[in-house]
Design an enzyme around this catalytic site. Structure first.
Site, mmCIF file in Angstrom:
data_model
loop_
_atom_site.group_PDB
_atom_site.id
_atom_site.type_symbol
_atom_site.label_atom_id
_atom_site.label_comp_id
_atom_site.label_asym_id
_atom_site.label_seq_id
_atom_site.Cartn_x
_atom_site.Cartn_y
_atom_site.Cartn_z
ATOM 1 N N ASP A 99 0.808 -1.224 0.000
ATOM 2 C CA ASP A 99 0.000 0.000 0.000
ATOM 3 C C ASP A 99 0.836 1.267 0.000
ATOM 4 O O ASP A 99 0.288 2.365 -0.046
ATOM 5 C CB ASP A 99 -0.948 0.011 1.200
ATOM 6 C CG ASP A 99 -0.208 -0.105 2.519
ATOM 7 O OD1 ASP A 99 1.032 0.034 2.529
ATOM 8 O OD2 ASP A 99 -0.867 -0.331 3.548
ATOM 9 N N ASP A 154 0.872 -10.543 6.698
ATOM 10 C CA ASP A 154 0.515 -9.907 5.431
ATOM 11 C C ASP A 154 1.843 -9.569 4.753
ATOM 12 O O ASP A 154 2.514 -8.599 5.125
ATOM 13 C CB ASP A 154 -0.295 -8.641 5.720
ATOM 14 C CG ASP A 154 -1.223 -8.272 4.574
ATOM 15 O OD1 ASP A 154 -1.263 -9.002 3.569
ATOM 16 O OD2 ASP A 154 -1.919 -7.239 4.685
#
Length: 376
Positions: A29, A140
């Site tokens: 991100d 993640d």
């Protein structure tokens, strides 16, 4: 489920090494990692972050690029790379059962994948972020092209949105070609070494952080030496974070405030991250739930071996190290070397001259000191 192994220390204290089984997702991100804020854990310095031009930032209080007007992003060299055919290094956002940021920020874990095409392969990751929307023992993994997830700092960093779904990212290796140059290698890694595995499960154990990861993040836990060293093979082809790693090493020392080794874990900042999402996602911004923003100069990053594309859906983000095609001397007398091994070189370095790659692979320059055979 998580278990603990008590390790005896020379001193009066003992540290428990986290271990157990877990689940992975992926993301990129571009946001400032949660462990990049000061006061998260007892470390020498918070994880490095970079500005939108991938230059290291020394101000640990710089606003997250995922917030309006923010200037701190995850450095592109937080991208994963292959050490050899069976081992890779990288970074991740984590949420470990029974732990907190004080115990996992900047800690390293050796993952052994148990499902999917990467079953049996290992990956050592450093936790630089916290996943507020993740389940227990959930890692993640940061990988360009994995989807931005809840937060998107990539659009403001690169001036345009990265391709792919919000959760899962892109689905083919060729889509990596549309990514910023600094993210392409990490994007290719997903389809090559990682074989486009779709959120594989794994077993994990806490280990001492490899120098290559510490050089990139600039963050080392005070208790790092209390954990066991990784026992697997780390030698084969060691594409250590090239110039970027070196740059980070010095940048980390000069750019970040150092903490005394005896300092106890500091209280973490309150989190300002949004709630969980449809898919395992990554936290984004400030203390507690920020995204891992590894701070390392972008310039050059350890190039990732390029393998065969695969399709898959993943969870988040995108970024990568840049790579330069290395020149191969067609007249080299050296014997050929297999994929992921060092190639190139000069007569002064190798008695037989340039080391050529075996058929089906080519010599790719990782940085000014190292070139590696990468599958065509």
């Amino acid at each position: 489920m998580r278990s603990y192994t008590l390790l005896a220390l020379a001193g009066p204290l003992a540290v428990s090494a986290a271990s157990g089984s877990g689940h992975s997702t992926r993301y990129w991100d571009c946001c400032k990692p949660s462990c990049s804020w000061s006061g998260k854990a007892a470390v020498n310095a918070p994880a490095l972050t970079c500005d939108k031009n991938d230059n290291p930032i020394s101000n640990t209080n710089a606003v997250n690029g995922c917030e309006g007007g923010g200037s701190a992003y995850a450095c592109t060299n937080y991208s994963p790379w292959a050490v050899n055919d069976e081992l890779a290094y990288g970074f991740a956002a984590t949420k470990i059962s029974g732990g907190s940021e004080a115990s996992w920020c900047c800690a390293c874990y050796a993952l052994t994948f148990t499902t999917g095409p990467v079953k049996g392969k290992k990956m050592i990751v450093q936790s630089t972020n916290t996943g507020g929307d993740l389940g227990d023992n959930h890692f993640d993994l940061m990988m360009p092209g994995g989807g931005v997830g809840i937060f998107d700092g990539c659009t403001s960093e690169f001036g345009k949105a990265l391709g792919g779904a919000q959760y899962g990212g892109i689905s083919s290796r060729s889509e990596c070609d549309s990514y910023p140059e600094l993210l392409k290698d990490g994007c290719h890694w997903r389809f090559d070494w990682f074989e486009n595995a779709d959120n594989p499960d794994f077993t994990f154990e806490q280990v001492q952080c490899p120098k290559a990861l510490l050089d990139i993040s600039g963050c080392k836990r005070d208790d790092d030496s209390s954990f066991p060293a990784f026992k697997g093979d780390t030698s084969a082809s060691k594409p250590q974070p090239s110039s970027s790693a070196k740059k980070t090493t010095s940048a980390a020392a000069a750019a970040q405030p150092q903490k005394t080794k005896d300092s106890a874990p500091v209280v973490q900042k309150s989190s300002t991250k949004p709630a969980a999402q449809p898919e395992p996602t990554k936290p984004a911004d400030k203390p507690q739930t920020d995204k891992p923003v590894a701070t390392k100069p972008a310039a050059t990053k350890p190039a990732q071996p390029v393998n065969k594309p695969k399709t898959t859906q993943k969870v988040r983000g995108t970024k990568t190290r840049g790579s330069c095609p290395a020149k191969t001397d067609a007249t080299a007398k050296a014997s050929v070397v297999p994929a992921y091994y060092q190639c190139g070189g000069s007569k002064s370095a190798y008695p037989n001259g340039n080391l050529a790659c075996a058929t089906g692979s080519k010599c790719v320059k990782q940085n000014e000191y190292y070139s590696q055979c990468v599958p065509n």
